[in-house]
Design a protein around this motif. Sequence first.
Motif, mmCIF file in Angstrom:
data_model
loop_
_atom_site.group_PDB
_atom_site.id
_atom_site.type_symbol
_atom_site.label_atom_id
_atom_site.label_comp_id
_atom_site.label_asym_id
_atom_site.label_seq_id
_atom_site.Cartn_x
_atom_site.Cartn_y
_atom_site.Cartn_z
ATOM 1 N N TYR B 37 -23.355 13.015 22.419
ATOM 2 C CA TYR B 37 -23.413 13.605 21.015
ATOM 3 C C TYR B 37 -23.451 14.995 21.077
ATOM 4 O O TYR B 37 -24.309 15.539 21.429
ATOM 5 N N GLU B 38 -22.919 15.678 20.250
ATOM 6 C CA GLU B 38 -22.835 16.930 20.145
ATOM 7 C C GLU B 38 -23.801 17.583 18.920
ATOM 8 O O GLU B 38 -23.861 17.023 17.891
ATOM 9 N N GLY B 39 -24.494 18.673 19.030
ATOM 10 C CA GLY B 39 -25.415 19.206 18.481
ATOM 11 C C GLY B 39 -24.909 20.269 17.314
ATOM 12 O O GLY B 39 -23.868 20.569 17.119
ATOM 13 N N LEU B 40 -25.889 20.712 16.665
ATOM 14 C CA LEU B 40 -25.819 21.606 15.439
ATOM 15 C C LEU B 40 -24.786 22.843 15.747
ATOM 16 O O LEU B 40 -23.913 23.343 15.361
ATOM 17 N N VAL B 41 -25.533 23.543 16.906
ATOM 18 C CA VAL B 41 -24.826 24.929 17.198
ATOM 19 C C VAL B 41 -23.120 24.665 17.747
ATOM 20 O O VAL B 41 -22.754 25.411 17.163
ATOM 21 N N ILE B 153 -29.455 16.811 11.564
ATOM 22 C CA ILE B 153 -28.743 16.750 12.714
ATOM 23 C C ILE B 153 -29.665 17.088 14.078
ATOM 24 O O ILE B 153 -29.522 16.340 15.150
ATOM 25 N N LEU B 154 -30.967 17.912 13.876
ATOM 26 C CA LEU B 154 -31.531 18.205 14.630
ATOM 27 C C LEU B 154 -32.575 17.086 15.217
ATOM 28 O O LEU B 154 -33.085 17.325 16.384
ATOM 29 N N VAL B 155 -32.736 16.449 14.327
ATOM 30 C CA VAL B 155 -33.864 15.420 14.678
ATOM 31 C C VAL B 155 -33.195 14.015 14.865
ATOM 32 O O VAL B 155 -33.918 12.889 15.054
ATOM 33 N N ASP B 156 -31.927 13.780 14.619
ATOM 34 C CA ASP B 156 -31.571 12.383 14.653
ATOM 35 C C ASP B 156 -31.060 12.124 16.122
ATOM 36 O O ASP B 156 -30.651 13.033 16.795
ATOM 37 N N ASN B 157 -31.323 10.788 16.244
ATOM 38 C CA ASN B 157 -31.141 10.289 17.745
ATOM 39 C C ASN B 157 -29.596 10.473 18.276
ATOM 40 O O ASN B 157 -29.276 10.781 19.344
ATOM 41 N N ARG B 158 -28.728 10.245 17.292
ATOM 42 C CA ARG B 158 -27.356 10.326 17.498
ATOM 43 C C ARG B 158 -26.707 11.737 17.039
ATOM 44 O O ARG B 158 -25.568 11.807 16.840
ATOM 45 N N ARG B 159 -27.803 12.437 16.683
ATOM 46 C CA ARG B 159 -27.254 13.991 16.020
ATOM 47 C C ARG B 159 -26.289 13.705 15.104
ATOM 48 O O ARG B 159 -25.079 14.465 15.223
#
Lengths: 247, 183
Positions: B37-41, B153-159
């Motif tokens: 899963y891809e993150g916020l940045v 998004i930063l704290v969700d397990n699947r972003r």
Amino acid sequence: MEMKSPLGGLVAVATLPATLARGGARVTRRAVGDLAEASVNAMLESPRTEQIVDTVLASPLMERTLSRALEGQLVEALSRDVVRYAVLERVAEAILEGDALEAVLDRAGAADVPRRVTERMLADGVVERTVTRVLEGPELERALTAALESPGMERLVIRVMESRLLDEAVERLLDSEELWLLVREIAYSPEVTDALSHQGVGFADQVAGSVRARSRRADAWLERVARRALRRKPAGELPPGPPVGPA
Amino acid sequence: MSTPARDRGDLVAARQAHAVNARVHAGTLTEATAPVYEGLVTRGIAFAIDSAVINLVALVVSVSVGLALSVLDPSANAETLALAVGAFAYAVWSVGYFVVFWSTTGQTPGDRLLQIRVCRASDGNVLRPRKSLLRFGAMMLCALPLFAGFLPILVDNRRRGPHDRLAGSVVVSAPVEPRPGRA
């Protein structure tokens, strides 16, 4: 009037045999010399001599002799000495500085020597045998290696590189239309354009890959900070998701 | 908002769909890999690239139209009308850009560059147009409070952000397979 002394007469009489002996020896030497010269001339002019030379050249003996000479240490020794004493340089300088070369060439040309020598060697097959033997043997390679590693060759190359001749040759080459035509053909060839486009794509991929790697590191760092701030457990093993293939 | 039970349901559905896919398209599908899963940045950079593309195209079009209108010397009313049409066209272009890409390939050009992909959380397929439109609207809402809407998004397990949960989507890594070399 001069008076002859009796003692002088006695001396002359006493040395007469020696004088006669010296004169006889001189005449004999001259006669022997003339005879030898005449013999050599007769031998060289004789057709028999020519036949003998032809026979020797065409015989296997000549080939074996040449092979023995090339197989031995003679070639190495000659190469080393030629390099050590700068023989080639000295000979070349002496020949080029004097008029001897031109005189010899003129005389040889006038006597039609080159054509006769060439025809004889070609007819006898000497050239083929010699070239084959030299090319197949390791001697040529050893001699070339020794020559290329010598300081003399290095000096020669430096002189050639520093000479005006090379500059002029390069200038003429750069001025020629054919060169630029060739360069244009190569530059627009499919192989070169393909290579350039792949290079460009490769660079873009590299930049994008670097951005991706940095952004993913930043994601991980931001999430750690956010979870710590919210007193949440660090992200452990993420749950499995949908099947994903390549893009 | 989703619950853990709903997440588990998604997982079961995903596995079943994958098993059916594998049976139907045996030998034709690329072997499935565990998703990343891809993150916020990463997603933010992809969005910035897409925004640049959208605005560049809009700028070129608007300058061209503006030059044409300057030759015609329209009245003030016509200028107002042209501005309104331009604003509407810009909105349609922006929405259409994301909706079409998400619904067809799952990747906008920015996503493609960053090698990420928007897909359904349930089976990994591309979003339907309606879900894409919903995701885009939710994304705009998340951006309104100074982009604070994306912080989950930063704290969700699947972003996943709120827009992902609403549209039932996830953003996963989609690495490009290297092309075979030329013979």
